[in-house]
Design a protein around this motif. Structure first.
Motif, PDB file in Angstrom:
ATOM      1  N   ALA A  43       5.470  26.744   6.644  1.00  9.07           N
ATOM      2  CA  ALA A  43       5.235  25.387   7.145  1.00  9.07           C
ATOM      3  C   ALA A  43       3.901  24.841   6.645  1.00  9.07           C
ATOM      4  CB  ALA A  43       5.259  25.391   8.673  1.00  9.07           C
ATOM      5  N   ALA A  44       2.862  25.705   6.593  1.00  4.09           N
ATOM      6  CA  ALA A  44       1.558  25.261   6.083  1.00  4.09           C
ATOM      7  C   ALA A  44       1.645  24.854   4.623  1.00  4.09           C
ATOM      8  CB  ALA A  44       0.533  26.387   6.259  1.00  4.09           C
ATOM      9  N   ASP A  45       2.425  25.575   3.851  1.00  3.70           N
ATOM     10  CA  ASP A  45       2.584  25.246   2.431  1.00  3.70           C
ATOM     11  C   ASP A  45       3.217  23.872   2.251  1.00  3.70           C
ATOM     12  OD1 ASP A  45       2.520  26.044  -0.435  1.00  3.70           O
ATOM     13  OD2 ASP A  45       4.699  25.927  -0.221  1.00  3.70           O
ATOM     14  N   ARG A  46       4.177  23.561   3.115  1.00  5.99           N
ATOM     15  CA  ARG A  46       4.838  22.248   3.003  1.00  5.99           C
ATOM     16  C   ARG A  46       3.895  21.114   3.387  1.00  5.99           C
ATOM     17  NH1 ARG A  46       9.041  25.118   5.572  1.00  5.99           N
ATOM     18  NH2 ARG A  46       8.596  24.040   7.534  1.00  5.99           N
ATOM     19  N   GLU A  47       2.963  21.388   4.317  1.00  8.11           N
ATOM     20  CA  GLU A  47       2.056  20.351   4.802  1.00  8.11           C
ATOM     21  C   GLU A  47       0.722  20.325   4.057  1.00  8.11           C
ATOM     22  OE1 GLU A  47       2.860  18.183   7.002  1.00  8.11           O
ATOM     23  OE2 GLU A  47       4.698  19.027   7.852  1.00  8.11           O
ATOM     24  N   TRP A  48       0.538  21.183   3.080  1.00 12.01           N
ATOM     25  CA  TRP A  48      -0.769  21.393   2.479  1.00 12.01           C
ATOM     26  C   TRP A  48      -1.377  20.105   1.901  1.00 12.01           C
ATOM     27  CZ3 TRP A  48      -3.459  25.609   3.320  1.00 12.01           C
ATOM     28  CH2 TRP A  48      -4.655  25.803   2.600  1.00 12.01           C
ATOM     29  N   THR A  49      -0.566  19.313   1.212  1.00 11.79           N
ATOM     30  CA  THR A  49      -1.069  18.084   0.594  1.00 11.79           C
ATOM     31  C   THR A  49      -0.939  16.888   1.524  1.00 11.79           C
ATOM     32  OG1 THR A  49      -0.452  18.921  -1.601  1.00 11.79           O
ATOM     33  CG2 THR A  49      -0.860  16.551  -1.406  1.00 11.79           C
ATOM     34  N   ARG A  54      -3.195  19.664   9.657  1.00 10.97           N
ATOM     35  CA  ARG A  54      -2.091  20.410  10.271  1.00 10.97           C
ATOM     36  C   ARG A  54      -1.852  21.727   9.529  1.00 10.97           C
ATOM     37  NH1 ARG A  54       0.592  22.458  14.306  1.00 10.97           N
ATOM     38  NH2 ARG A  54       2.830  22.680  13.941  1.00 10.97           N
ATOM     39  N   ALA A  55      -1.979  21.712   8.214  1.00 14.95           N
ATOM     40  CA  ALA A  55      -1.773  22.918   7.421  1.00 14.95           C
ATOM     41  C   ALA A  55      -2.805  23.980   7.790  1.00 14.95           C
ATOM     42  CB  ALA A  55      -1.856  22.595   5.932  1.00 14.95           C
ATOM     43  N   ARG A  56      -4.071  23.559   7.974  1.00 16.32           N
ATOM     44  CA  ARG A  56      -5.104  24.523   8.355  1.00 16.32           C
ATOM     45  C   ARG A  56      -4.832  25.103   9.743  1.00 16.32           C
ATOM     46  NH1 ARG A  56      -8.496  20.944   5.413  1.00 16.32           N
ATOM     47  NH2 ARG A  56      -8.929  19.690   7.279  1.00 16.32           N
ATOM     48  N   GLN A  57      -4.335  24.269  10.661  1.00 10.70           N
ATOM     49  CA  GLN A  57      -3.980  24.785  11.987  1.00 10.70           C
ATOM     50  C   GLN A  57      -2.894  25.857  11.884  1.00 10.70           C
ATOM     51  OE1 GLN A  57      -2.820  21.214  14.051  1.00 10.70           O
ATOM     52  NE2 GLN A  57      -4.921  20.756  14.739  1.00 10.70           N
ATOM     53  N   LEU A  58      -1.907  25.619  11.048  1.00 12.68           N
ATOM     54  CA  LEU A  58      -0.826  26.587  10.870  1.00 12.68           C
ATOM     55  C   LEU A  58      -1.332  27.887  10.253  1.00 12.68           C
ATOM     56  CD1 LEU A  58       1.924  24.124   9.586  1.00 12.68           C
ATOM     57  CD2 LEU A  58       1.925  25.326  11.778  1.00 12.68           C
ATOM     58  N   VAL A  59      -2.271  27.777   9.308  1.00  7.11           N
ATOM     59  CA  VAL A  59      -2.837  28.976   8.701  1.00  7.11           C
ATOM     60  C   VAL A  59      -3.613  29.778   9.743  1.00  7.11           C
ATOM     61  CG1 VAL A  59      -4.533  29.825   7.026  1.00  7.11           C
ATOM     62  CG2 VAL A  59      -2.893  28.055   6.366  1.00  7.11           C
ATOM     63  N   ARG A  60      -4.364  29.086  10.608  1.00  8.48           N
ATOM     64  CA  ARG A  60      -5.099  29.784  11.659  1.00  8.48           C
ATOM     65  C   ARG A  60      -4.135  30.480  12.624  1.00  8.48           C
ATOM     66  NH1 ARG A  60      -8.854  25.342  11.145  1.00  8.48           N
ATOM     67  NH2 ARG A  60      -7.679  24.103  12.680  1.00  8.48           N
ATOM     68  N   GLN A  61      -3.009  29.831  12.945  1.00  9.06           N
ATOM     69  CA  GLN A  61      -2.016  30.469  13.807  1.00  9.06           C
ATOM     70  C   GLN A  61      -1.427  31.706  13.132  1.00  9.06           C
ATOM     71  OE1 GLN A  61       0.926  27.637  15.145  1.00  9.06           O
ATOM     72  NE2 GLN A  61      -0.638  26.121  15.657  1.00  9.06           N
ATOM     73  N   ALA A  62      -1.188  31.615  11.825  1.00  6.30           N
ATOM     74  CA  ALA A  62      -0.662  32.768  11.091  1.00  6.30           C
ATOM     75  C   ALA A  62      -1.671  33.908  11.086  1.00  6.30           C
ATOM     76  CB  ALA A  62      -0.312  32.366   9.659  1.00  6.30           C
ATOM     77  N   ALA A  63      -2.973  33.584  10.955  1.00  7.87           N
ATOM     78  CA  ALA A  63      -4.018  34.614  10.986  1.00  7.87           C
ATOM     79  C   ALA A  63      -4.064  35.299  12.350  1.00  7.87           C
ATOM     80  CB  ALA A  63      -5.369  33.996  10.640  1.00  7.87           C
TER      81      ALA A  63
END
Length: 242
Positions: A43-49, A54-63
């Protein structure tokens, strides 16, 4: 031959049960954690650009999911390590030491300690370790009582604390895998159920305290043979004399 064959079949059945339990634990914890990380990163990859915040929030959740998954993997590996127990009173001694390392905890022994199967002792010890870890992390308790009870056909463990309590059916926040009401309770119940026993948690949020109870069937103690006077000691004096 029949007895040896029956023993071999029992060993194979025990190995298969343990493999099934371990596979279920891995599915319920590690596999689901990896799936969660994959979905979050995808999901973060799709929202990256388009939505970088939102993409950074998803990456933090994945971490965060990765940290929890690593903790679960370490717990499973720790559970697979052999438990060093030797002698009838060893389990009680280990539990007494665990209580000494937990603020406000005391240990009670009921009944007469006796040898029980090693897998039973290991499961009871793991249950106590998990319960006391939850007390230290979540309960904010001032008093904890760990009771080990030897009954004729049962080995029982009760861990009581006077802490804040939680909802065993609703999670209650925090690290779900470590909470007794989350994955931890489900895995505890499964581990004890493989031994034919039961594991329950009684608690309520808002200062109701918590009781973790484990009950595992064990073989009854074998009474020592009563010596028969003269038996096996040779002929009595004067026996056989004409």
């Amino acid at each position: 031959m029949g007895g040896a064959g029956g023993q071999g079949e029992a060993v194979v059945a025990g190995v298969l049960r343990e493999r099934h339990r371990l596979a279920a634990e891995l599915h319920d914890t590690v596999t689901q954690g990896l799936t969660s990380m994959h979905l979050l990163l995808d999901a973060a990859d799709r929202e990256w650009t388009r939505e970088p915040v939102r993409a950074r929030q998803l990456v933090r959740q994945a971490a965060a999911a990765a940290r929890e998954n690593l903790a679960e993997a370490r717990r499973i590996i720790h559970d697979l390590a052999p438990v060093e127990l030797d002698g009838a009173a060893a389990l009680a001694d280990v539990l007494r030491e665990l209580c000494a390392g937990t603020d406000g905890a005391r240990f009670r022994l009921e009944g007469e300690p006796r040898p029980v199967p090693g897998r039973v002792e290991a499961a009871v010890l793991r249950a106590a370790q998990g319960a006391l870890a939850n007390v230290r992390r979540h309960a904010r308790a001032s008093a904890v009582v760990v009771t080990l009870t030897y009954q004729p056909y049962v080995l029982a463990l009760d861990v009581w604390d006077d802490g804040v309590g939680f909802d065993p059916d609703g999670g209650g926040g925090g690290d779900a895998a470590a909470r007794p009401g989350g994955d931890g309770l489900r895995l505890l119940r499964r581990r004890i159920a493989y031994l034919g026993g039961t594991a329950t948690v009684e608690s309520s949020p808002g200062g109701g305290g918590t009781v973790v109870s484990v009950c595992v069937p064990v073989p009854a103690p074998v009474p020592a043979p009563v010596p028969v006077p003269g038996h096996g000691q040779g002929a009595r004096p004067g026996a056989g004399a004409a």
